[in-house]
Design a protein around this motif. Sequence first.
Motif, PDB file in Angstrom:
ATOM      1  N   GLU A 188       0.831  -1.209   0.000  1.00 54.09           N
ATOM      2  CA  GLU A 188       0.000   0.000   0.000  1.00 54.09           C
ATOM      3  C   GLU A 188       0.860   1.252   0.000  1.00 54.09           C
ATOM      4  OE1 GLU A 188      -3.908   1.251   2.470  1.00 54.09           O
ATOM      5  OE2 GLU A 188      -2.085   1.037   3.672  1.00 54.09           O
ATOM      6  N   ILE A 189       1.904   1.273   0.808  1.00 55.80           N
ATOM      7  CA  ILE A 189       2.775   2.448   0.895  1.00 55.80           C
ATOM      8  C   ILE A 189       3.527   2.656  -0.401  1.00 55.80           C
ATOM      9  CG2 ILE A 189       4.825   3.375   2.039  1.00 55.80           C
ATOM     10  CD1 ILE A 189       3.836   2.005   4.618  1.00 55.80           C
ATOM     11  N   VAL A 190       4.071   1.585  -0.975  1.00 63.50           N
ATOM     12  CA  VAL A 190       4.830   1.699  -2.232  1.00 63.50           C
ATOM     13  C   VAL A 190       3.937   2.184  -3.365  1.00 63.50           C
ATOM     14  CG1 VAL A 190       6.059   0.387  -4.007  1.00 63.50           C
ATOM     15  CG2 VAL A 190       6.566  -0.008  -1.589  1.00 63.50           C
ATOM     16  N   LEU A 191       2.736   1.602  -3.482  1.00 62.56           N
ATOM     17  CA  LEU A 191       1.808   2.027  -4.535  1.00 62.56           C
ATOM     18  C   LEU A 191       1.401   3.483  -4.358  1.00 62.56           C
ATOM     19  CD1 LEU A 191      -0.547  -1.074  -4.959  1.00 62.56           C
ATOM     20  CD2 LEU A 191       1.242  -0.279  -6.513  1.00 62.56           C
ATOM     21  N   SER A 192       1.212   3.886  -3.097  1.00 61.83           N
ATOM     22  CA  SER A 192       0.834   5.279  -2.844  1.00 61.83           C
ATOM     23  C   SER A 192       1.942   6.235  -3.264  1.00 61.83           C
ATOM     24  CB  SER A 192       0.522   5.473  -1.355  1.00 61.83           C
ATOM     25  OG  SER A 192      -0.576   4.675  -0.964  1.00 61.83           O
ATOM     26  N   LEU A 193       3.199   5.876  -3.023  1.00 63.35           N
ATOM     27  CA  LEU A 193       4.319   6.728  -3.407  1.00 63.35           C
ATOM     28  C   LEU A 193       4.507   6.758  -4.923  1.00 63.35           C
ATOM     29  CD1 LEU A 193       6.905   5.730  -0.638  1.00 63.35           C
ATOM     30  CD2 LEU A 193       5.549   7.834  -0.781  1.00 63.35           C
ATOM     31  N   VAL A 194       4.338   5.612  -5.549  1.00 58.89           N
ATOM     32  CA  VAL A 194       4.539   5.533  -7.002  1.00 58.89           C
ATOM     33  C   VAL A 194       3.410   6.221  -7.765  1.00 58.89           C
ATOM     34  CG1 VAL A 194       4.662   3.948  -8.974  1.00 58.89           C
ATOM     35  CG2 VAL A 194       5.935   3.435  -6.879  1.00 58.89           C
ATOM     36  N   LEU A 195       2.177   5.986  -7.318  1.00 56.70           N
ATOM     37  CA  LEU A 195       1.012   6.512  -8.038  1.00 56.70           C
ATOM     38  C   LEU A 195       0.525   7.849  -7.478  1.00 56.70           C
ATOM     39  CD1 LEU A 195      -0.958   3.155  -8.415  1.00 56.70           C
ATOM     40  CD2 LEU A 195       0.552   4.257 -10.084  1.00 56.70           C
ATOM     41  N   LYS A 196       1.265   8.409  -6.516  1.00 55.97           N
ATOM     42  CA  LYS A 196       0.929   9.704  -5.924  1.00 55.97           C
ATOM     43  C   LYS A 196      -0.419   9.688  -5.204  1.00 55.97           C
ATOM     44  CE  LYS A 196       4.648  11.278  -7.947  1.00 55.97           C
ATOM     45  NZ  LYS A 196       5.889  11.538  -7.170  1.00 55.97           N
ATOM     46  N   TRP A 197      -0.768   8.532  -4.630  1.00 56.08           N
ATOM     47  CA  TRP A 197      -1.995   8.445  -3.857  1.00 56.08           C
ATOM     48  C   TRP A 197      -1.740   8.971  -2.449  1.00 56.08           C
ATOM     49  CZ3 TRP A 197      -3.297   2.660  -5.197  1.00 56.08           C
ATOM     50  CH2 TRP A 197      -3.723   2.596  -6.531  1.00 56.08           C
ATOM     51  N   GLN A 198      -2.792   9.466  -1.841  1.00 49.90           N
ATOM     52  CA  GLN A 198      -2.695   9.866  -0.440  1.00 49.90           C
ATOM     53  C   GLN A 198      -2.922   8.638   0.437  1.00 49.90           C
ATOM     54  OE1 GLN A 198      -5.423  12.912   0.702  1.00 49.90           O
ATOM     55  NE2 GLN A 198      -4.552  13.164   2.755  1.00 49.90           N
ATOM     56  N   PHE A 199      -2.060   8.441   1.422  1.00 51.51           N
ATOM     57  CA  PHE A 199      -2.237   7.300   2.308  1.00 51.51           C
ATOM     58  C   PHE A 199      -2.101   7.735   3.767  1.00 51.51           C
ATOM     59  CE2 PHE A 199       2.320   7.517   1.837  1.00 51.51           C
ATOM     60  CZ  PHE A 199       2.827   7.098   3.038  1.00 51.51           C
ATOM     61  N   ASP A 200      -2.636   6.905   4.616  1.00 57.83           N
ATOM     62  CA  ASP A 200      -2.638   7.188   6.048  1.00 57.83           C
ATOM     63  C   ASP A 200      -1.212   7.063   6.589  1.00 57.83           C
ATOM     64  OD1 ASP A 200      -3.107   7.469   8.718  1.00 57.83           O
ATOM     65  OD2 ASP A 200      -4.659   5.924   8.846  1.00 57.83           O
ATOM     66  N   LEU A 201      -0.723   8.130   7.228  1.00 54.62           N
ATOM     67  CA  LEU A 201       0.639   8.105   7.765  1.00 54.62           C
ATOM     68  C   LEU A 201       0.795   7.060   8.860  1.00 54.62           C
ATOM     69  CD1 LEU A 201       1.525  11.911   7.901  1.00 54.62           C
ATOM     70  CD2 LEU A 201       2.342  10.194   6.274  1.00 54.62           C
ATOM     71  N   TYR A 202      -0.320   6.668   9.490  1.00 63.95           N
ATOM     72  CA  TYR A 202      -0.246   5.631  10.513  1.00 63.95           C
ATOM     73  C   TYR A 202       0.154   4.278   9.921  1.00 63.95           C
ATOM     74  CZ  TYR A 202      -2.305   8.634  14.079  1.00 63.95           C
ATOM     75  OH  TYR A 202      -2.535   9.635  14.998  1.00 63.95           O
ATOM     76  N   ALA A 203       0.092   4.169   8.594  1.00 64.66           N
ATOM     77  CA  ALA A 203       0.471   2.905   7.955  1.00 64.66           C
ATOM     78  C   ALA A 203       1.942   2.576   8.196  1.00 64.66           C
ATOM     79  CB  ALA A 203       0.189   2.959   6.454  1.00 64.66           C
ATOM     80  N   ILE A 204       2.763   3.608   8.344  1.00 67.52           N
ATOM     81  CA  ILE A 204       4.202   3.365   8.535  1.00 67.52           C
ATOM     82  C   ILE A 204       4.491   2.747   9.901  1.00 67.52           C
ATOM     83  CG2 ILE A 204       6.478   4.459   8.665  1.00 67.52           C
ATOM     84  CD1 ILE A 204       5.521   6.463   6.580  1.00 67.52           C
ATOM     85  N   PRO A 205       4.031   3.362  11.023  1.00 68.67           N
ATOM     86  CA  PRO A 205       4.261   2.685  12.310  1.00 68.67           C
ATOM     87  C   PRO A 205       3.548   1.344  12.400  1.00 68.67           C
ATOM     88  CG  PRO A 205       2.859   4.626  12.587  1.00 68.67           C
ATOM     89  CD  PRO A 205       3.427   4.702  11.221  1.00 68.67           C
ATOM     90  N   LEU A 206       2.389   1.211  11.742  1.00 66.22           N
ATOM     91  CA  LEU A 206       1.705  -0.085  11.743  1.00 66.22           C
ATOM     92  C   LEU A 206       2.524  -1.134  11.012  1.00 66.22           C
ATOM     93  CD1 LEU A 206      -2.063   0.815  11.154  1.00 66.22           C
ATOM     94  CD2 LEU A 206      -1.045  -0.224  13.188  1.00 66.22           C
TER      95      LEU A 206
END
Length: 225
Positions: free
Chosen positions: A165-183
């Motif tokens: 999810e994080i990689v796709l969000s960075l590549v496709l410029k999607w907005q993602f929940d920052l809590y995904a990183i600590p999770l």
Amino acid sequence: MNLPLQVYDFIAVLFPGVLLLGIVKREAPGLPIWNDGMQFGTLALLLVIGYLAGQLLAQIARTIESEPTTSWLLQIGRRKRRRRGRLEGRLSSLRFTTQLNEAILSSLSDFYGRPVQPNDPDLFNLAFSPVQDKMIKRDLFLALANMMRSLAVLGFFYGVYLAVEIVLSLVLKWQFDLYAIPLLVLSLLGYIFFRRGFLEYESIASKIPFLAFLAWYRQQKMLKG
């Protein structure tokens, strides 16, 4: 299982299943079941779904553990090589003191009337069979091991999901929940912690039959003597 069914189910099945439902609620908050105000009927339904989810998760974990192509996921850190002074357990070799090794093998040999070797592939069953009705403590450790096996698998796959999810969000410029990183970090740490816990508790559960057999055998010898 000698443990009451509800105790084993709560430890090994229901707890991982409810945690899985918690993850689903976070990732899919729009599902209709979350909008019912958590009434009694909804809670009962969620417990049933959690139990079924836990059973499915346990089956997936068992399959991963048993398949040679995926077993590494849970077996990292397990020592497979047989070493001198170790007894063959259910899934791996077990380390006892030299005195205990000799006492267990001697007792098994005397009980079955034939030499029993430390690397006998049936060694675990030879010790377990005579004392299987006295395995309440083993069942508890086995339940904990199965719980941790399921949680390790859950942590690993949720971590993979978050990473994708994080990689796709960075590549496709999607907005993602920052809590995904600590999770993501917590999921991978949880995977490591629960995998180690699974190996430890499974090892304890494998050792208990040998110790129980030795104690039972010595008691029988004393009664006959």
